[in-house]
Enzyme design. Structure first.
Site, short mmCIF file in Angstrom:
data_model
loop_
_atom_site.label_atom_id
_atom_site.label_comp_id
_atom_site.label_asym_id
_atom_site.label_seq_id
_atom_site.Cartn_x
_atom_site.Cartn_y
_atom_site.Cartn_z
N GLN A 13 31.94 -22.76 74.70
CA GLN A 13 33.18 -22.02 74.86
C GLN A 13 33.77 -22.25 76.25
O GLN A 13 33.05 -22.27 77.25
CB GLN A 13 32.93 -20.53 74.63
CG GLN A 13 34.20 -19.71 74.45
CD GLN A 13 33.92 -18.37 73.83
OE1 GLN A 13 32.82 -18.12 73.33
NE2 GLN A 13 34.89 -17.48 73.84
N SER A 91 25.39 -23.05 75.74
CA SER A 91 25.72 -21.80 75.07
C SER A 91 26.06 -22.06 73.61
O SER A 91 25.20 -22.50 72.84
CB SER A 91 26.86 -21.09 75.81
OG SER A 91 27.10 -19.80 75.28
N LEU A 92 27.30 -21.84 73.20
CA LEU A 92 27.71 -22.11 71.82
C LEU A 92 27.33 -23.52 71.39
O LEU A 92 26.98 -23.76 70.23
CB LEU A 92 29.22 -21.90 71.69
CG LEU A 92 29.84 -22.33 70.36
CD1 LEU A 92 29.39 -21.41 69.24
CD2 LEU A 92 31.36 -22.33 70.47
N ARG A 116 28.30 -14.60 65.19
CA ARG A 116 28.05 -14.54 66.62
C ARG A 116 29.35 -14.27 67.39
O ARG A 116 29.41 -13.40 68.27
CB ARG A 116 27.43 -15.86 67.08
CG ARG A 116 27.10 -15.96 68.58
CD ARG A 116 26.57 -17.37 68.84
NE ARG A 116 26.00 -17.55 70.17
CZ ARG A 116 26.66 -18.03 71.21
NH1 ARG A 116 27.95 -18.33 71.10
NH2 ARG A 116 26.05 -18.22 72.37
N HIS A 195 25.96 -13.66 77.84
CA HIS A 195 24.67 -13.97 78.46
C HIS A 195 24.30 -12.94 79.53
O HIS A 195 23.84 -13.29 80.62
CB HIS A 195 24.67 -15.39 79.03
CG HIS A 195 25.05 -16.42 78.03
ND1 HIS A 195 24.25 -16.75 76.96
CD2 HIS A 195 26.18 -17.18 77.89
CE1 HIS A 195 24.85 -17.67 76.23
NE2 HIS A 195 26.02 -17.93 76.76
N GLN A 243 19.36 -15.77 73.44
CA GLN A 243 20.42 -16.51 74.14
C GLN A 243 21.61 -15.62 74.48
O GLN A 243 22.31 -15.84 75.48
CB GLN A 243 20.88 -17.70 73.28
CG GLN A 243 21.77 -18.68 74.02
CD GLN A 243 22.71 -19.43 73.10
OE1 GLN A 243 23.40 -18.83 72.28
NE2 GLN A 243 22.73 -20.74 73.23
#
Length: 285
Positions: A13, A91-92, A116, A195, A243
């Protein structure tokens, strides 16, 4: 045995932009239509026209990026590009890495990412900021000395860039503190404090959602954001859950691979920002 080792890395992202996916949508009309039907909106229109700025909203950004980078990955395979020896995503982007490694199929990944994004968007208002040239320990001490409470370290991108996350009032105070100390920082294009502790409600609900699914073990090693190490057997559900509330250990993830092979090559899917980070990590800056 190939002489060159390749790691394929996936942007997360913040890499979204109007027009993304235009180069691959036409090759996979069935998957694009399936994704649009599953998500309940026209994915092509969202990505190429960005109506009402929806691409900036987490619940739209995450599934859109997942689909676009999945199609780019399928196209890479179709072109018979060199197979990867490792996958990792920021991340994503880790979902695209897991898809590429055969942990789940396109449909499962889409449902996971859609949920998510929905949960992360709803969990809390807030944001994230990249802080430059200030080690995490020193930064936290500065905040403590100035009475700034509620900031979490959300990412370790390079030796010279870490990411913090907090609610808007806390970030405002943190930014004022950084300005007083003449520490450089950049606000990130995200809509919530990912996060960090503020994602705990999303973590709880996502953990419950994940119980509906079973996952294969990676056919190619995937490096986890949570540990900075390759996934071990049986870790997928726990890593995807953790995560949400733990920092992205991108520096450790890249160093794990570099420590094993100084000649490792990287190919990025979905942008160039991660490639620049890899170059900095490689040079120690």
């Amino acid at each position: 045995m190939r002489s060159v080792v390749l790691a394929v890395i996936f942007a997360g992202q913040g890499s979204q932009e109007k027009g993304m996916g235009a180069e691959v949508f036409g090759y996979y009309p069935g998957l694009v239509q399936f994704a649009s039907d599953t998500l309940g909106y026209d994915l092509v229109s969202l990505c190429t026209e960005n109506p009402d700025g929806l691409l900036a909203r987490t619940e739209y950004t995450q599934p859109a990026l997942y689909v676009v980078n999945a199609l780019r990955t399928f196209e890479r395979v179709h072109r018979e590009d060199r197979p990867a020896d490792f996958y990792l995503g920021h991340s994503l982007g880790e979902y695209n890495a897991l898809l590429a490694a055969g942990v789940f199929d396109f449909e499962t990944g889409l449902r996971l990412v859609a949920k998510r994004g929905e949960l992360m968007a709803a969990a809390s208002d807030g944001g994230m900021t990249a802080v430059l040239n200030t080690p995490a320990e020193h930064l936290l001490k500065i905040f403590a000395d100035d009475g700034v409470d509620g900031v979490d370290i959300a990412g370790f991108n390079t030796a010279s860039q870490i990411v913090i996350a907090a609610t808007p009032p806390v970030l405002a105070v943190a930014h004022a503190c950084l300005k007083r100390r003449e520490i450089r920082f950049v606000r990130l294009r995200v809509s919530a404090p990912f996060h960090s502790r503020y994602m705990e409600p999303a973590r709880v609900r996502f953990a419950e959602f994940l119980k509906r699914f079973s996952f294969a073990e990676p056919a190619v090693p995937v490096v986890s954001n949570v540990t900075g190490r390759p996934y071990r057997p049986g870790q997928v559900t726990r890593m995807l859950t953790e995560q949400l509330v733990t920092p992205v250990r991108w520096t450790d993830s890249v160093r794990t691979l570099l420590d094993g092979d100084d000649g490792l090559e990287f190919t990025e899917i979905g942008g160039s920002a991660l490639t620049h980070m890899v170059q900095k990590i490689r040079s120690g800056v």
